[in-house]
Design a protein around this motif. Sequence first.
Motif, PDB file in Angstrom:
ATOM      1  N   MET A  73       0.833  -1.195   0.000  1.00 39.48           N
ATOM      2  CA  MET A  73       0.000   0.000   0.000  1.00 39.48           C
ATOM      3  C   MET A  73       0.871   1.250   0.000  1.00 39.48           C
ATOM      4  SD  MET A  73      -3.010  -1.317   0.006  1.00 39.48           S
ATOM      5  CE  MET A  73      -3.960   0.171   0.282  1.00 39.48           C
ATOM      6  N   GLY A  74       0.545   2.165  -0.902  1.00 38.37           N
ATOM      7  CA  GLY A  74       1.345   3.381  -1.006  1.00 38.37           C
ATOM      8  C   GLY A  74       0.512   4.638  -0.886  1.00 38.37           C
ATOM      9  N   TRP A  75       1.193   5.717  -0.538  1.00 36.67           N
ATOM     10  CA  TRP A  75       0.601   7.050  -0.564  1.00 36.67           C
ATOM     11  C   TRP A  75       1.410   7.896  -1.550  1.00 36.67           C
ATOM     12  CZ3 TRP A  75      -3.859   8.661   1.579  1.00 36.67           C
ATOM     13  CH2 TRP A  75      -4.395   7.909   2.630  1.00 36.67           C
ATOM     14  N   PHE A  76       0.696   8.635  -2.355  1.00 41.86           N
ATOM     15  CA  PHE A  76       1.294   9.564  -3.308  1.00 41.86           C
ATOM     16  C   PHE A  76       0.593  10.905  -3.160  1.00 41.86           C
ATOM     17  CE2 PHE A  76       3.874   6.704  -5.961  1.00 41.86           C
ATOM     18  CZ  PHE A  76       3.418   5.480  -5.507  1.00 41.86           C
ATOM     19  N   ARG A  77       1.190  11.949  -3.700  1.00 39.19           N
ATOM     20  CA  ARG A  77       0.546  13.253  -3.650  1.00 39.19           C
ATOM     21  C   ARG A  77       0.814  14.015  -4.941  1.00 39.19           C
ATOM     22  NH1 ARG A  77       4.295  16.153   1.049  1.00 39.19           N
ATOM     23  NH2 ARG A  77       6.200  16.421  -0.216  1.00 39.19           N
ATOM     24  N   GLN A  78      -0.086  14.938  -5.207  1.00 40.60           N
ATOM     25  CA  GLN A  78       0.047  15.755  -6.410  1.00 40.60           C
ATOM     26  C   GLN A  78      -0.376  17.166  -6.088  1.00 40.60           C
ATOM     27  OE1 GLN A  78      -1.932  14.206  -9.897  1.00 40.60           O
ATOM     28  NE2 GLN A  78      -0.641  15.437 -11.262  1.00 40.60           N
ATOM     29  N   ALA A  79       0.571  18.073  -6.203  1.00 34.07           N
ATOM     30  CA  ALA A  79       0.297  19.489  -5.999  1.00 34.07           C
ATOM     31  C   ALA A  79      -0.136  20.109  -7.335  1.00 34.07           C
ATOM     32  CB  ALA A  79       1.538  20.183  -5.467  1.00 34.07           C
ATOM     33  N   PRO A  80      -0.857  21.216  -7.280  1.00 34.58           N
ATOM     34  CA  PRO A  80      -1.303  21.859  -8.524  1.00 34.58           C
ATOM     35  C   PRO A  80      -0.136  22.173  -9.453  1.00 34.58           C
ATOM     36  CG  PRO A  80      -2.423  22.808  -6.650  1.00 34.58           C
ATOM     37  CD  PRO A  80      -1.366  21.904  -6.094  1.00 34.58           C
ATOM     38  N   GLY A  81      -0.260  21.762 -10.692  1.00 33.47           N
ATOM     39  CA  GLY A  81       0.770  22.049 -11.678  1.00 33.47           C
ATOM     40  C   GLY A  81       1.998  21.169 -11.594  1.00 33.47           C
ATOM     41  N   LYS A  82       1.970  20.186 -10.701  1.00 30.67           N
ATOM     42  CA  LYS A  82       3.123  19.317 -10.537  1.00 30.67           C
ATOM     43  C   LYS A  82       2.744  17.871 -10.803  1.00 30.67           C
ATOM     44  CE  LYS A  82       5.648  22.178  -7.236  1.00 30.67           C
ATOM     45  NZ  LYS A  82       6.372  22.207  -5.931  1.00 30.67           N
ATOM     46  N   GLU A  83       3.753  17.048 -11.004  1.00 29.45           N
ATOM     47  CA  GLU A  83       3.507  15.634 -11.246  1.00 29.45           C
ATOM     48  C   GLU A  83       3.238  14.913  -9.922  1.00 29.45           C
ATOM     49  OE1 GLU A  83       6.098  14.972 -15.332  1.00 29.45           O
ATOM     50  OE2 GLU A  83       6.461  13.713 -13.579  1.00 29.45           O
ATOM     51  N   VAL A 116       5.366   4.036   1.318  1.00 28.37           N
ATOM     52  CA  VAL A 116       4.805   2.733   0.966  1.00 28.37           C
ATOM     53  C   VAL A 116       5.070   1.767   2.112  1.00 28.37           C
ATOM     54  CG1 VAL A 116       6.890   1.972  -0.258  1.00 28.37           C
ATOM     55  CG2 VAL A 116       4.682   0.920  -0.793  1.00 28.37           C
ATOM     56  N   ILE A 117       4.114   0.862   2.327  1.00 25.07           N
ATOM     57  CA  ILE A 117       4.268  -0.183   3.328  1.00 25.07           C
ATOM     58  C   ILE A 117       3.968  -1.513   2.654  1.00 25.07           C
ATOM     59  CG2 ILE A 117       1.884   0.120   4.144  1.00 25.07           C
ATOM     60  CD1 ILE A 117       2.933  -0.595   6.972  1.00 25.07           C
ATOM     61  N   SER A 118       4.820  -2.488   2.902  1.00 20.97           N
ATOM     62  CA  SER A 118       4.630  -3.782   2.264  1.00 20.97           C
ATOM     63  C   SER A 118       3.435  -4.511   2.854  1.00 20.97           C
ATOM     64  CB  SER A 118       5.893  -4.631   2.425  1.00 20.97           C
ATOM     65  OG  SER A 118       6.109  -4.925   3.797  1.00 20.97           O
ATOM     66  N   TRP A 119       3.027  -5.582   2.185  1.00 17.37           N
ATOM     67  CA  TRP A 119       1.850  -6.325   2.616  1.00 17.37           C
ATOM     68  C   TRP A 119       2.014  -6.828   4.041  1.00 17.37           C
ATOM     69  CZ3 TRP A 119       2.338 -11.359   4.156  1.00 17.37           C
ATOM     70  CH2 TRP A 119       3.528 -11.998   3.811  1.00 17.37           C
ATOM     71  N   SER A 120       3.242  -7.174   4.436  1.00 15.82           N
ATOM     72  CA  SER A 120       3.490  -7.701   5.780  1.00 15.82           C
ATOM     73  C   SER A 120       3.688  -6.603   6.818  1.00 15.82           C
ATOM     74  CB  SER A 120       4.739  -8.582   5.766  1.00 15.82           C
ATOM     75  OG  SER A 120       5.882  -7.797   5.484  1.00 15.82           O
ATOM     76  N   GLY A 121       3.925  -5.404   6.329  1.00 15.71           N
ATOM     77  CA  GLY A 121       4.227  -4.309   7.245  1.00 15.71           C
ATOM     78  C   GLY A 121       5.683  -4.247   7.645  1.00 15.71           C
ATOM     79  N   LYS A 122       6.483  -5.182   7.149  1.00 12.93           N
ATOM     80  CA  LYS A 122       7.874  -5.258   7.577  1.00 12.93           C
ATOM     81  C   LYS A 122       8.795  -4.328   6.788  1.00 12.93           C
ATOM     82  CE  LYS A 122       7.569 -10.005   9.288  1.00 12.93           C
ATOM     83  NZ  LYS A 122       8.109 -11.393   9.180  1.00 12.93           N
ATOM     84  N   SER A 123       8.340  -3.911   5.632  1.00 13.77           N
ATOM     85  CA  SER A 123       9.159  -3.030   4.801  1.00 13.77           C
ATOM     86  C   SER A 123       8.416  -1.721   4.585  1.00 13.77           C
ATOM     87  CB  SER A 123       9.447  -3.693   3.457  1.00 13.77           C
ATOM     88  OG  SER A 123      10.187  -2.826   2.625  1.00 13.77           O
TER      89      SER A 123
END
Length: 122
Positions: free
Chosen positions: A33-43, A49-56
């Motif tokens: 599971m990951g989190w991403f963000r996008q600001a106005p006018g930016k990519e 990110v956290i792995s399925w096990s939570g270990k990484s």
Amino acid sequence: VQLQAFGGGLVQAGGSLRLSCAASGRSISNYNMGWFRQAPGKEREFVAVISWSGKSIDYADSVKGRFTISRDNARNTVYLQMNSLKPEDTAAYYCAADLTTSGRRWSEYDYWGQGTLVTVSS
């Protein structure tokens, strides 16, 4: 799997917010599971990110030490605790899921939630 992110809002610099990403349709226990963000006018950019096990766990350098990603598979939910927020953290935040990748490239993730807007005032 359907994802819904929520918890965004307006906060002053130095404040905190906790974003949640609730999944439905199937268990996320096997998904990275990951989190991403996008600001106005930016990519769109990688946040954490956290792995399925939570270990990484991996963080972008810009948020390391301030943000914490976690997951509760029993609740089928992933969280992003954001502390010491800065105006440059202002963006729409998206959660994403994938069975194989746990990388930083948003294009590698198969499932996406809608964005939740975070605005940090100075």
